[in-house]
Design a protein around this motif. Sequence first.
Motif, PDB file in Angstrom:
ATOM      1  N   ILE A   1      -3.904 -10.002   2.506  1.00 27.71           N
ATOM      2  CA  ILE A   1      -4.870  -9.067   1.926  1.00 27.71           C
ATOM      3  C   ILE A   1      -5.071  -7.862   2.837  1.00 27.71           C
ATOM      4  CG2 ILE A   1      -7.327  -8.788   1.378  1.00 27.71           C
ATOM      5  CD1 ILE A   1      -7.226 -11.656   0.252  1.00 27.71           C
ATOM      6  N   LEU A   2      -5.056  -8.063   4.134  1.00 32.17           N
ATOM      7  CA  LEU A   2      -5.288  -6.972   5.074  1.00 32.17           C
ATOM      8  C   LEU A   2      -4.054  -6.118   5.325  1.00 32.17           C
ATOM      9  CD1 LEU A   2      -7.520  -8.817   7.681  1.00 32.17           C
ATOM     10  CD2 LEU A   2      -8.250  -7.151   5.975  1.00 32.17           C
ATOM     11  N   VAL A   3      -2.870  -6.721   5.327  1.00 30.33           N
ATOM     12  CA  VAL A   3      -1.658  -6.022   5.749  1.00 30.33           C
ATOM     13  C   VAL A   3      -0.846  -5.461   4.586  1.00 30.33           C
ATOM     14  CG1 VAL A   3       0.552  -6.332   6.926  1.00 30.33           C
ATOM     15  CG2 VAL A   3      -1.513  -7.326   7.891  1.00 30.33           C
ATOM     16  N   LEU A   4      -0.703  -6.193   3.493  1.00 29.14           N
ATOM     17  CA  LEU A   4       0.181  -5.763   2.417  1.00 29.14           C
ATOM     18  C   LEU A   4      -0.179  -4.426   1.773  1.00 29.14           C
ATOM     19  CD1 LEU A   4       1.193  -9.054   0.604  1.00 29.14           C
ATOM     20  CD2 LEU A   4       2.584  -7.584   2.047  1.00 29.14           C
ATOM     21  N   PRO A   5      -1.458  -4.085   1.571  1.00 29.07           N
ATOM     22  CA  PRO A   5      -1.732  -2.778   0.945  1.00 29.07           C
ATOM     23  C   PRO A   5      -1.131  -1.598   1.708  1.00 29.07           C
ATOM     24  CG  PRO A   5      -3.695  -4.110   0.898  1.00 29.07           C
ATOM     25  CD  PRO A   5      -2.676  -4.853   1.722  1.00 29.07           C
ATOM     26  N   ARG A   6      -1.019  -1.715   3.014  1.00 25.51           N
ATOM     27  CA  ARG A   6      -0.429  -0.618   3.795  1.00 25.51           C
ATOM     28  C   ARG A   6       1.050  -0.435   3.490  1.00 25.51           C
ATOM     29  NH1 ARG A   6      -3.262  -1.445   9.686  1.00 25.51           N
ATOM     30  NH2 ARG A   6      -5.364  -1.541   8.846  1.00 25.51           N
ATOM     31  N   TYR A   7       1.734  -1.523   3.148  1.00 24.64           N
ATOM     32  CA  TYR A   7       3.167  -1.462   2.894  1.00 24.64           C
ATOM     33  C   TYR A   7       3.501  -1.288   1.421  1.00 24.64           C
ATOM     34  CZ  TYR A   7       3.551  -2.949   7.697  1.00 24.64           C
ATOM     35  OH  TYR A   7       3.449  -3.017   9.051  1.00 24.64           O
ATOM     36  N   LEU A   8       2.595  -1.627   0.528  1.00 17.86           N
ATOM     37  CA  LEU A   8       2.882  -1.578  -0.898  1.00 17.86           C
ATOM     38  C   LEU A   8       2.384  -0.314  -1.586  1.00 17.86           C
ATOM     39  CD1 LEU A   8       2.139  -5.274  -1.917  1.00 17.86           C
ATOM     40  CD2 LEU A   8       4.341  -4.208  -1.401  1.00 17.86           C
ATOM     41  N   LYS A   9       1.504   0.459  -0.939  1.00  9.08           N
ATOM     42  CA  LYS A   9       1.002   1.657  -1.602  1.00  9.08           C
ATOM     43  C   LYS A   9       2.101   2.720  -1.648  1.00  9.08           C
ATOM     44  CE  LYS A   9      -1.133   4.022   2.253  1.00  9.08           C
ATOM     45  NZ  LYS A   9      -2.291   4.679   2.762  1.00  9.08           N
ATOM     46  N   PRO A  10       2.201   3.454  -2.765  1.00 10.70           N
ATOM     47  CA  PRO A  10       3.240   4.476  -2.875  1.00 10.70           C
ATOM     48  C   PRO A  10       2.979   5.633  -1.920  1.00 10.70           C
ATOM     49  CG  PRO A  10       1.755   4.554  -4.752  1.00 10.70           C
ATOM     50  CD  PRO A  10       1.364   3.361  -3.943  1.00 10.70           C
TER      51      PRO A  10
ATOM     52  N   VAL B   1      -6.710 -24.299   6.870  1.00  8.52           N
ATOM     53  CA  VAL B   1      -6.947 -23.174   7.773  1.00  8.52           C
ATOM     54  C   VAL B   1      -5.721 -22.265   7.820  1.00  8.52           C
ATOM     55  CG1 VAL B   1      -7.324 -22.522  10.185  1.00  8.52           C
ATOM     56  CG2 VAL B   1      -8.689 -24.344   9.152  1.00  8.52           C
ATOM     57  N   ALA B   2      -4.528 -22.856   7.885  1.00 14.21           N
ATOM     58  CA  ALA B   2      -3.293 -22.057   7.916  1.00 14.21           C
ATOM     59  C   ALA B   2      -3.122 -21.282   6.612  1.00 14.21           C
ATOM     60  CB  ALA B   2      -2.087 -22.959   8.167  1.00 14.21           C
ATOM     61  N   GLY B   3      -3.392 -21.916   5.480  1.00  7.61           N
ATOM     62  CA  GLY B   3      -3.282 -21.237   4.189  1.00  7.61           C
ATOM     63  C   GLY B   3      -4.256 -20.090   4.067  1.00  7.61           C
ATOM     64  N   PHE B   4      -5.504 -20.319   4.477  1.00  2.89           N
ATOM     65  CA  PHE B   4      -6.507 -19.263   4.450  1.00  2.89           C
ATOM     66  C   PHE B   4      -6.087 -18.091   5.337  1.00  2.89           C
ATOM     67  CE2 PHE B   4     -10.245 -17.194   6.269  1.00  2.89           C
ATOM     68  CZ  PHE B   4     -10.849 -16.746   5.104  1.00  2.89           C
ATOM     69  N   SER B   5      -5.535 -18.382   6.504  1.00  4.90           N
ATOM     70  CA  SER B   5      -5.098 -17.327   7.427  1.00  4.90           C
ATOM     71  C   SER B   5      -3.984 -16.489   6.825  1.00  4.90           C
ATOM     72  CB  SER B   5      -4.641 -17.934   8.753  1.00  4.90           C
ATOM     73  OG  SER B   5      -5.698 -18.620   9.358  1.00  4.90           O
ATOM     74  N   VAL B   6      -3.044 -17.138   6.150  1.00  2.00           N
ATOM     75  CA  VAL B   6      -1.930 -16.411   5.526  1.00  2.00           C
ATOM     76  C   VAL B   6      -2.454 -15.501   4.420  1.00  2.00           C
ATOM     77  CG1 VAL B   6       0.127 -16.696   4.076  1.00  2.00           C
ATOM     78  CG2 VAL B   6      -0.152 -18.079   6.137  1.00  2.00           C
ATOM     79  N   VAL B   7      -3.352 -16.014   3.583  1.00  2.00           N
ATOM     80  CA  VAL B   7      -3.907 -15.204   2.497  1.00  2.00           C
ATOM     81  C   VAL B   7      -4.712 -14.030   3.063  1.00  2.00           C
ATOM     82  CG1 VAL B   7      -5.561 -15.207   0.585  1.00  2.00           C
ATOM     83  CG2 VAL B   7      -3.906 -17.067   0.806  1.00  2.00           C
TER      84      VAL B   7
END
Length: 158
Positions: free
Chosen positions: A26-35, A16-22
């Motif tokens: 997926i939800l948060v990183l695109p906001r910080y990684l997009k140019p 459950v913890a691993g699934f939550s991290v993934v």
Amino acid sequence: MPLKQYIQNRSLLLGVAGFSVVAAAILVLPRYLKPDPDAGVTFYATEGCAPFEGECVGRKGDQSITLELGRDTIESMTEIPIRVRLDNMTADSLIVDFEGLHMYMGMVRTRLLPDDKGVYQGTITLPECGTGKMLWKARAILEHGVFKKGIKFDFWAV
């Protein structure tokens, strides 16, 4: 508690913890990684922008950029004609991109080509929003040598 049950409970907790991290990544990183599409671009002040009609003019001195989306009503999932006219300026290339303001739908980008009169033209198809109406940001960015200039404005698509 027997060892087998302890291992099963712990495995479930780690799963459950691993699934939550993934899922969070997926939800948060695109906001910080997009140019940042605005990086290095000098944007002209806009005037006469009609966000419901898809037309905007940006001026700086005697130079201007006019972007027209060619329709009274801008509809998603239909081919939208794009025209950009440059006055007293030249471009090596000209791109127009679109990004949803309230819902991230990716960046939709197209390169426009000049006609024999120097008007840059192309088409684009915007994805459809499930709510039926969506606010978009349009950017027209021209490159001339190492310089990037452009305009941006918001408009509604149905």
